[in-house]
Design a protein around this motif. Structure first.
Motif, PDB file in Angstrom:
ATOM      1  N   LEU A   1       3.484   4.270  -6.725  1.00  0.00           N
ATOM      2  CA  LEU A   1       3.190   2.855  -6.922  1.00  0.00           C
ATOM      3  C   LEU A   1       4.323   2.219  -7.734  1.00  0.00           C
ATOM      4  CD1 LEU A   1       0.282   4.535  -6.854  1.00  0.00           C
ATOM      5  CD2 LEU A   1      -0.606   2.236  -7.091  1.00  0.00           C
ATOM      6  N   ASP A   2       4.000   1.288  -8.621  1.00  0.00           N
ATOM      7  CA  ASP A   2       5.021   0.628  -9.430  1.00  0.00           C
ATOM      8  C   ASP A   2       5.622   1.610 -10.431  1.00  0.00           C
ATOM      9  OD1 ASP A   2       3.817  -1.435  -8.084  1.00  0.00           O
ATOM     10  OD2 ASP A   2       3.267  -2.589  -9.864  1.00  0.00           O
ATOM     11  N   GLY A   3       6.925   1.470 -10.671  1.00  0.00           N
ATOM     12  CA  GLY A   3       7.560   2.281 -11.696  1.00  0.00           C
ATOM     13  C   GLY A   3       7.368   3.762 -11.434  1.00  0.00           C
TER      14      GLY A   3
ATOM     15  N   TRP B   1      -4.976  -0.094  -8.495  1.00  0.00           N
ATOM     16  CA  TRP B   1      -4.230  -1.325  -8.324  1.00  0.00           C
ATOM     17  C   TRP B   1      -3.171  -1.434  -9.421  1.00  0.00           C
ATOM     18  CZ3 TRP B   1      -5.487  -3.783  -3.910  1.00  0.00           C
ATOM     19  CH2 TRP B   1      -6.764  -3.557  -3.371  1.00  0.00           C
ATOM     20  N   ASN B   2      -1.947  -1.725  -9.025  1.00  0.00           N
ATOM     21  CA  ASN B   2      -0.860  -2.071  -9.939  1.00  0.00           C
ATOM     22  C   ASN B   2      -0.516  -3.539  -9.731  1.00  0.00           C
ATOM     23  OD1 ASN B   2       1.258   0.923 -10.312  1.00  0.00           O
ATOM     24  ND2 ASN B   2      -0.897   0.607 -10.741  1.00  0.00           N
ATOM     25  N   ASP B   3       0.514  -4.032 -10.393  1.00  0.00           N
ATOM     26  CA  ASP B   3       0.922  -5.421 -10.216  1.00  0.00           C
ATOM     27  C   ASP B   3       1.423  -5.692  -8.800  1.00  0.00           C
ATOM     28  OD1 ASP B   3       0.322  -6.515 -12.703  1.00  0.00           O
ATOM     29  OD2 ASP B   3       2.206  -5.834 -13.583  1.00  0.00           O
ATOM     30  N   GLU B   4       2.149  -4.728  -8.212  1.00  0.00           N
ATOM     31  CA  GLU B   4       2.807  -4.986  -6.938  1.00  0.00           C
ATOM     32  C   GLU B   4       2.413  -4.010  -5.834  1.00  0.00           C
ATOM     33  OE1 GLU B   4       6.969  -4.974  -7.735  1.00  0.00           O
ATOM     34  OE2 GLU B   4       6.889  -6.747  -9.038  1.00  0.00           O
ATOM     35  N   SER B   5       1.587  -3.014  -6.138  1.00  0.00           N
ATOM     36  CA  SER B   5       1.230  -2.015  -5.136  1.00  0.00           C
ATOM     37  C   SER B   5      -0.156  -1.474  -5.393  1.00  0.00           C
ATOM     38  CB  SER B   5       2.255  -0.872  -5.129  1.00  0.00           C
ATOM     39  OG  SER B   5       2.300  -0.248  -6.397  1.00  0.00           O
ATOM     40  N   CYS B   6      -0.673  -0.707  -4.452  1.00  0.00           N
ATOM     41  CA  CYS B   6      -2.009  -0.122  -4.580  1.00  0.00           C
ATOM     42  C   CYS B   6      -2.038   1.186  -3.810  1.00  0.00           C
ATOM     43  CB  CYS B   6      -3.081  -1.083  -4.070  1.00  0.00           C
ATOM     44  SG  CYS B   6      -2.932  -1.476  -2.294  1.00  0.00           S
TER      45      CYS B   6
ATOM     46  N   ARG C   1       0.859  -1.188   0.000  1.00  0.00           N
ATOM     47  CA  ARG C   1       0.000   0.000   0.000  1.00  0.00           C
ATOM     48  C   ARG C   1       0.892   1.234   0.000  1.00  0.00           C
ATOM     49  NH1 ARG C   1      -5.549   0.676   1.601  1.00  0.00           N
ATOM     50  NH2 ARG C   1      -6.034   2.812   2.202  1.00  0.00           N
ATOM     51  N   ALA C   2       0.815   2.037  -1.063  1.00  0.00           N
ATOM     52  CA  ALA C   2       1.677   3.201  -1.212  1.00  0.00           C
ATOM     53  C   ALA C   2       1.342   4.244  -0.152  1.00  0.00           C
ATOM     54  CB  ALA C   2       1.522   3.794  -2.605  1.00  0.00           C
ATOM     55  N   GLU C   3       2.365   4.721   0.553  1.00  0.00           N
ATOM     56  CA  GLU C   3       2.178   5.712   1.605  1.00  0.00           C
ATOM     57  C   GLU C   3       2.230   7.126   1.031  1.00  0.00           C
ATOM     58  OE1 GLU C   3       1.331   5.004   4.667  1.00  0.00           O
ATOM     59  OE2 GLU C   3       1.431   2.847   4.262  1.00  0.00           O
ATOM     60  N   ARG C   4       1.491   8.009   1.644  1.00  0.00           N
ATOM     61  CA  ARG C   4       1.419   9.409   1.219  1.00  0.00           C
ATOM     62  C   ARG C   4       2.613  10.182   1.793  1.00  0.00           C
ATOM     63  NH1 ARG C   4      -3.330  13.352   0.650  1.00  0.00           N
ATOM     64  NH2 ARG C   4      -2.584  15.318   1.502  1.00  0.00           N
TER      65      ARG C   4
ATOM     66  N   HIS D   1       1.609   0.709 -18.845  1.00  0.00           N
ATOM     67  CA  HIS D   1       1.720   0.386 -17.424  1.00  0.00           C
ATOM     68  C   HIS D   1       0.457  -0.362 -16.978  1.00  0.00           C
ATOM     69  CE1 HIS D   1       3.304   1.020 -13.331  1.00  0.00           C
ATOM     70  NE2 HIS D   1       2.029   1.112 -12.980  1.00  0.00           N
ATOM     71  N   ALA D   2       0.610  -1.571 -16.438  1.00  0.00           N
ATOM     72  CA  ALA D   2      -0.539  -2.365 -16.009  1.00  0.00           C
ATOM     73  C   ALA D   2      -1.213  -1.729 -14.798  1.00  0.00           C
ATOM     74  CB  ALA D   2      -0.092  -3.783 -15.679  1.00  0.00           C
ATOM     75  N   HIS D   3      -2.537  -1.592 -14.865  1.00  0.00           N
ATOM     76  CA  HIS D   3      -3.272  -0.961 -13.771  1.00  0.00           C
ATOM     77  C   HIS D   3      -4.735  -1.357 -13.822  1.00  0.00           C
ATOM     78  CE1 HIS D   3      -3.973   1.685 -17.225  1.00  0.00           C
ATOM     79  NE2 HIS D   3      -5.100   2.039 -16.627  1.00  0.00           N
ATOM     80  N   ALA D   4      -5.419  -1.158 -12.701  1.00  0.00           N
ATOM     81  CA  ALA D   4      -6.871  -1.343 -12.621  1.00  0.00           C
ATOM     82  C   ALA D   4      -7.401  -0.317 -11.641  1.00  0.00           C
ATOM     83  CB  ALA D   4      -7.215  -2.758 -12.158  1.00  0.00           C
TER      84      ALA D   4
END
Length: 353
Positions: free
Chosen positions: A114-116, A305-310, A103-106, A325-328
């Motif tokens: 997030l990713d990349g 949502w990314n592959d490895e983070s959100c 979970r990406a922190e602010r 860039h993969a995302h949802a």
């Protein structure tokens, strides 16, 4: 001679392909080829549907070739697959898999990384108190963008400085307030949810009737909006329409979602586009775009949502999505989520893979 038959849907997502310079392909239009998306030389026999040839230009090209065979821009995808049964799918990752993502922190500037080079930023997080005019860069080459910049602007009263977007176009979105924009000596009324197009070489200035908040995108990207001493009356009258309001009659469906183009080719923007859209409570399937995208959250709450983070997202946040860039994006509110997107280089937000 036989009557033509309907093409077969060969797939519900386009085929990503890298074409070498001057490479020629023969795209299967009938959907029956065993070498999708390319013609196999025989499967279309008797269908009355002929393959379509395409040759790349003098430089290598990345293309998305249609597999659903419903496109109106053959051989390329135009997003038609989204409105076919099963064409717009939800993310199939279960809760246990999602719970493992970082979970990406602010940070102090309101940014979650997030990713990349993907990130979410609260545009107004560093707003100073009492400023009549304030501008904050939230997307720029120094922040990881390759194709566009975006600046968050607040004007409480009076007029802004005179600006330019460097060598390219500017696309504005009015998030709050009312007033006018002077584009190269011509003034246009602007209000909430208007999209605005300023063509390359034109200077512009904002005038606030009530406090204005706007997002200003520069295409291609620059580090800062240029400032000028005065407006030059060099208005490109080839495209006189510069302000585009929301119009329910112009909505286009994209699965359970809808969007309306605001700034696009119809008003002279040839390499970038701006749209406004609505996302119901849902979580989109992981996907990619060939364009770079800035996505402004106007209302609602959700998760990126990314592959490895959100990261959580809410009204006032801007999402930066690099190319491929993969995302949802998930909306968690029953009332849905409203968004504005700016894509560059590209012209159709319905195209994904």
């Amino acid at each position: 001679m036989c009557d033509a038959v309907a093409p077969v849907i060969a797939g519900l997502k386009p085929h990503y392909c890298e074409l070498a310079a001057r490479r020629a392909i023969l795209w299967c239009a009938c959907g029956r080829s065993k070498r999708q998306p390319f013609c196999d030389g025989r499967s279309h026999a008797g269908t009355g549907i002929e393959p379509i040839g395409y040759r790349a230009g003098d430089a290598p090209e990345e293309v998305l070739l249609c597999l659903c065979k419903q496109t109106r821009t053959p051989p390329f995808c135009d997003g038609a697959h989204n409105n076919l049964p099963g064409g717009y799918r939800s993310d199939d990752r279960d809760s246990a898999a999602l719970a493992t993502l970082r979970r990406a922190e602010r940070d102090a500037g309101g940014t979650r990384r997030l990713d990349g080079s993907c990130y979410v930023v609260d545009a107004a997080a560093t707003r100073p108190s009492g400023e009549r005019f304030w501008i904050r860069p939230i997307i720029a080459p120094s922040l990881g963008a390759l194709h566009q910049s975006q600046f968050y602007v607040e004007l409480r009263e009076g007029a802004s400085p005179v600006h330019n977007a460097g060598a390219g176009d500017a696309i504005l979105f009015v998030a709050g307030g009312e007033g006018e924009i002077d584009i190269a000596g011509r003034r246009f009324a602007i209000g909430v949810e208007d999209g605005v197009h300023v063509r390359a070489g034109e200077r512009f200035r904002l005038h606030a009737a009530t406090p204005l908040s706007l997002y200003v995108s520069a295409l291609p990207g620059i580090e800062a909006l240029g400032e000028e001493t005065a407006i030059e009356p060099v208005f490109d009258a080839t495209f006189p329409r510069r302000v585009v309001p929301v119009d329910r009659a112009e909505r286009a469906a994209m699965g359970p979602r809808w969007f309306q183009m605001l700034v696009d080719k119809a008003v002279g923007s040839t390499t970038a586009a701006q749209f406004i859209g609505h996302i119901p409570r849902s979580r989109a399937e992981m996907h990619r775009h060939l364009y770079e995208e800035a996505l402004i959250i106007l209302s609602g709450n959700g998760m990126l949502w990314n592959d490895e983070s959100c990261a959580p997202v809410a009204a006032g946040d801007v999402i930066f999505l690099p190319r491929k860039h993969a995302h949802a994006l998930e909306c968690v509110d029953d009332a849905g989520m409203d968004v504005v997107g700016i894509i560059h280089p590209g012209d159709n937000p319905a195209i994904n893979y």
